[in-house]
Design a protein around this motif. Structure first.
Motif, PDB file in Angstrom:
ATOM      1  N   CYS A 124       0.847  -1.185   0.000  1.00 45.76           N
ATOM      2  CA  CYS A 124       0.000   0.000   0.000  1.00 45.76           C
ATOM      3  C   CYS A 124       0.887   1.242   0.000  1.00 45.76           C
ATOM      4  CB  CYS A 124      -0.931   0.003   1.211  1.00 45.76           C
ATOM      5  SG  CYS A 124      -0.055   0.103   2.793  1.00 45.76           S
ATOM      6  N   PRO A 125       0.328   2.430  -0.250  1.00 47.93           N
ATOM      7  CA  PRO A 125       1.152   3.637  -0.330  1.00 47.93           C
ATOM      8  C   PRO A 125       1.848   3.997   0.976  1.00 47.93           C
ATOM      9  CG  PRO A 125      -1.005   4.008  -1.322  1.00 47.93           C
ATOM     10  CD  PRO A 125      -1.068   2.694  -0.618  1.00 47.93           C
ATOM     11  N   CYS A 126       1.223   3.722   2.114  1.00 45.95           N
ATOM     12  CA  CYS A 126       1.830   4.155   3.377  1.00 45.95           C
ATOM     13  C   CYS A 126       3.018   3.293   3.770  1.00 45.95           C
ATOM     14  CB  CYS A 126       0.787   4.141   4.496  1.00 45.95           C
ATOM     15  SG  CYS A 126       0.360   2.494   5.106  1.00 45.95           S
ATOM     16  N   ALA A 127       3.089   2.075   3.256  1.00 42.95           N
ATOM     17  CA  ALA A 127       4.211   1.152   3.486  1.00 42.95           C
ATOM     18  C   ALA A 127       4.434   0.876   4.970  1.00 42.95           C
ATOM     19  CB  ALA A 127       5.483   1.698   2.851  1.00 42.95           C
ATOM     20  N   ARG A 128       3.384   0.928   5.754  1.00 40.22           N
ATOM     21  CA  ARG A 128       3.509   0.591   7.170  1.00 40.22           C
ATOM     22  C   ARG A 128       3.274  -0.900   7.372  1.00 40.22           C
ATOM     23  NH1 ARG A 128      -0.271   5.595   9.157  1.00 40.22           N
ATOM     24  NH2 ARG A 128       1.279   7.250   8.972  1.00 40.22           N
ATOM     25  N   PRO A 129       3.694  -1.433   8.486  1.00 40.87           N
ATOM     26  CA  PRO A 129       3.390  -2.841   8.770  1.00 40.87           C
ATOM     27  C   PRO A 129       1.890  -3.076   8.701  1.00 40.87           C
ATOM     28  CG  PRO A 129       4.984  -1.985  10.345  1.00 40.87           C
ATOM     29  CD  PRO A 129       4.516  -0.812   9.543  1.00 40.87           C
ATOM     30  N   PRO A 130       1.481  -4.296   8.329  1.00 43.77           N
ATOM     31  CA  PRO A 130       0.042  -4.560   8.127  1.00 43.77           C
ATOM     32  C   PRO A 130      -0.840  -4.185   9.321  1.00 43.77           C
ATOM     33  CG  PRO A 130       1.370  -6.401   7.314  1.00 43.77           C
ATOM     34  CD  PRO A 130       2.316  -5.470   8.012  1.00 43.77           C
ATOM     35  N   HIS A 131      -0.358  -4.412  10.544  1.00 39.67           N
ATOM     36  CA  HIS A 131      -1.212  -4.123  11.704  1.00 39.67           C
ATOM     37  C   HIS A 131      -1.309  -2.629  12.004  1.00 39.67           C
ATOM     38  CE1 HIS A 131       2.883  -4.272  13.339  1.00 39.67           C
ATOM     39  NE2 HIS A 131       2.449  -3.554  14.365  1.00 39.67           N
TER      40      HIS A 131
END
Length: 502
Positions: free
Chosen positions: A350-357
């Motif tokens: 996704c665009p934010c590239a954060r960990p899934p949780h």
């Protein structure tokens, strides 16, 4: 009045053709006319070679001079004809004896002080001269190591126009610089550095063994970039013909380091995600230059953060992936560059590239983000997998994993099996033609192909995807040392194409 001719080489892409630089000096007002479809750099050569001749201690003919480049229908690009033009003019107008250049081609750009400067594309130029039966080449000193990669051609260097003039008069000798030791390539990155990513290692090994294209998706830090950069280290070294092709492309592009030998390790190109279409596939005014896909010929093209690339740039890769070459059409004609490379793509989910949780992107945003990768492009990618985050145990434990050297041996053995099987149609599983895969001797039983048949009947897979899964299944069997794929191989190949992480 006088007439003389000197030979040089013109390039169209990486294909060279020996040309004749002829000069005619006749009574009339002092002038210099260049004909034979020259580009702007050649048209500007009038002033360069005149100043170079004066500063080399020779006399410029004060008459009407016509320089023609044969064949006249072939467009000539660049400044590599300067030295040949100057010698032809001096031979026609000042009686310079050029008998010692009868069996030679002359390459090099002239500085205003008469210095012979290096030019691009010397390797394919000398290679074209060799194929045309020319036995010698005079090149700038900086291009000697590159020119000597072509066997059977006597290569001599000239650092100045004055030295060549003295050589033709018998008063000086051309340089014969000793080729120094090739600059050693840095050691390849080791696959042992990748911890806790067994699935990713499996995918990269399959890609290396079968020349398959790869797309990896996962959160930051999953190891996507590390795996891609270690792929060239487990690929077999380039053979002589492959090495010459790759080196010639880098020579034309001007990216070949001075004094380097043949490129033996598969090249890796990793353009930034802001790269334009021309940067990827090649282009430019006049003579189209090779792009990243051609510089990755016989190697790897890695598109990191592929979802951030322009969709048009990504879709421009579709035809080269199928044909193994790129055709660049311009008003002046067509240039063809080889582009037989392995495509490796990596992207976050996704665009934010954060960990899934921690990700708060709506599902529509995530779909739109990866939707930038078009269906026709992804249909050409053999292996499409999701990579899970690396667990802490893999970072803390001291378990030793296989190095690139160990994996490379398995890859080489699998490549040898595939090359023997598909001879003479292909050298790797990914290149096997469809009609050969369906041949009665190579055709897999319907019971083995059942998972793929069901996927096609349900509309989950195209005919192209069906054949690509079969090729991946053959690679799995080759790595395991089995004579043919089984149902498990076919099922795993289908799983690796559906982005399943299990």
């Amino acid at each position: 009045m006088g007439y003389a001719q000197v030979r040089s080489v013109a390039l169209s892409g990486v294909v060279g053709e020996v040309i004749v630089v002829e000069a005619d000096v006749a009574p009339g007002l002092p002038s210099l006319v260049v004909s034979g479809l020259p580009d702007a750099a050649l048209s500007e050569a009038r002033d360069r070679i005149r100043a170079a001749v004066h500063n080399s201690g020779a006399s410029w003919p004060q008459q009407r001079i016509t320089v023609n480049l044969l064949p006249a229908h072939l467009r000539k690009h660049g400044s590599g004809f300067d030295t040949a033009m100057a010698l032809a003019v001096l031979a026609a107008g000042a009686g310079l004896p050029i008998g010692r250049l009868v069996d030679a081609v002359v390459l090099g750009e002239l500085g205003l002080d008469g210095t012979v400067r290096p030019v691009r594309g010397v390797l394919p130029a000398v290679l074209a001269a060799s194929r045309a039966g020319v036995g010698a080449a005079v090149v700038p000193p900086a291009n000697v190591a590159e020119a000597r990669l072509v066997p059977g051609v006597e290569v001599r260097a000239a650092d100045s126009l004055g030295r060549i003039i003295g050589y033709l008069h018998g008063a000086e000798r051309l340089l014969d610089p000793v080729s120094g030791a090739s600059v050693p390539e840095p050691p390849p990155l080791d696959l042992a550095d990748v911890l806790g990513q067994e699935r990713g290692r499996r995918v990269i090994e399959l890609a290396a063994a079968g020349r398959h294209h790869v797309a990896m998706f996962g959160p930051p830090g999953a190891g996507k970039t590390m795996l891609a950069h270690r792929l060239p280290g487990i690929l077999p070294p380039l053979g002589d013909e492959e090495a010459i092709e790759a080196t010639a492309l880098h020579s034309v592009a001007g990216t070949l380091p001075p004094g380097s030998g043949l490129i033996r390790r598969p090249p890796l190109q990793s353009p930034h995600h802001t790269a334009s279409v021309a940067a990827l596939v090649g282009g430019g005014s006049g003579l189209a230059r090779p792009g990243a896909i051609s510089l990755a010929h016989n190697g790897v093209l890695f598109l990191d953060e592929c979802a951030e690339f322009q969709p048009g740039a990504l879709d421009a890769l579709r035809e080269p992936l199928e044909e193994g070459r790129i055709r660049l059409r311009r008003a002046s004609g067509e240039t063809v560059y080889p582009a037989r490379m392995q495509l490796v793509m990596a992207a976050n989910l996704c665009p934010c590239a954060r960990p899934p949780h921690l990700c708060q992107c709506p599902s529509v945003v995530r779909r739109r983000y990866l939707g930038r990768l078009s269906g026709p492009l992804m249909d050409r990618i053999d292996l499409q997998v999701d990579l899970d985050p690396v667990r802490s145990a893999a970072l803390v434990d001291t378990e030793i994993v296989e190095s690139s050297e160990v994996v490379a041996k398995r890859v080489a053995e699998a490549r040898g099996i595939a090359a023997e099987r598909w001879k003479p149609w292909a050298g790797a599983n990914a290149e096997a033609p469809g009609h050969v895969i369906r041949h009665h001797r190579m055709r897999l039983p319907r019971s083995v192909l059942h998972p793929l048949v069901r996927a096609v009947d349900r509309g989950r897979m195209s005919a192209r995807g069906f054949e690509r899964c079969v090729r991946v299944a053959w690679t799995m069997a080759d790595l395991d040392g089995r004579s043919a794929p089984d149902t498990g191989d076919v099922a795993e190949a289908l799983q690796m194409r559906s982005r399943s992480s299990r």
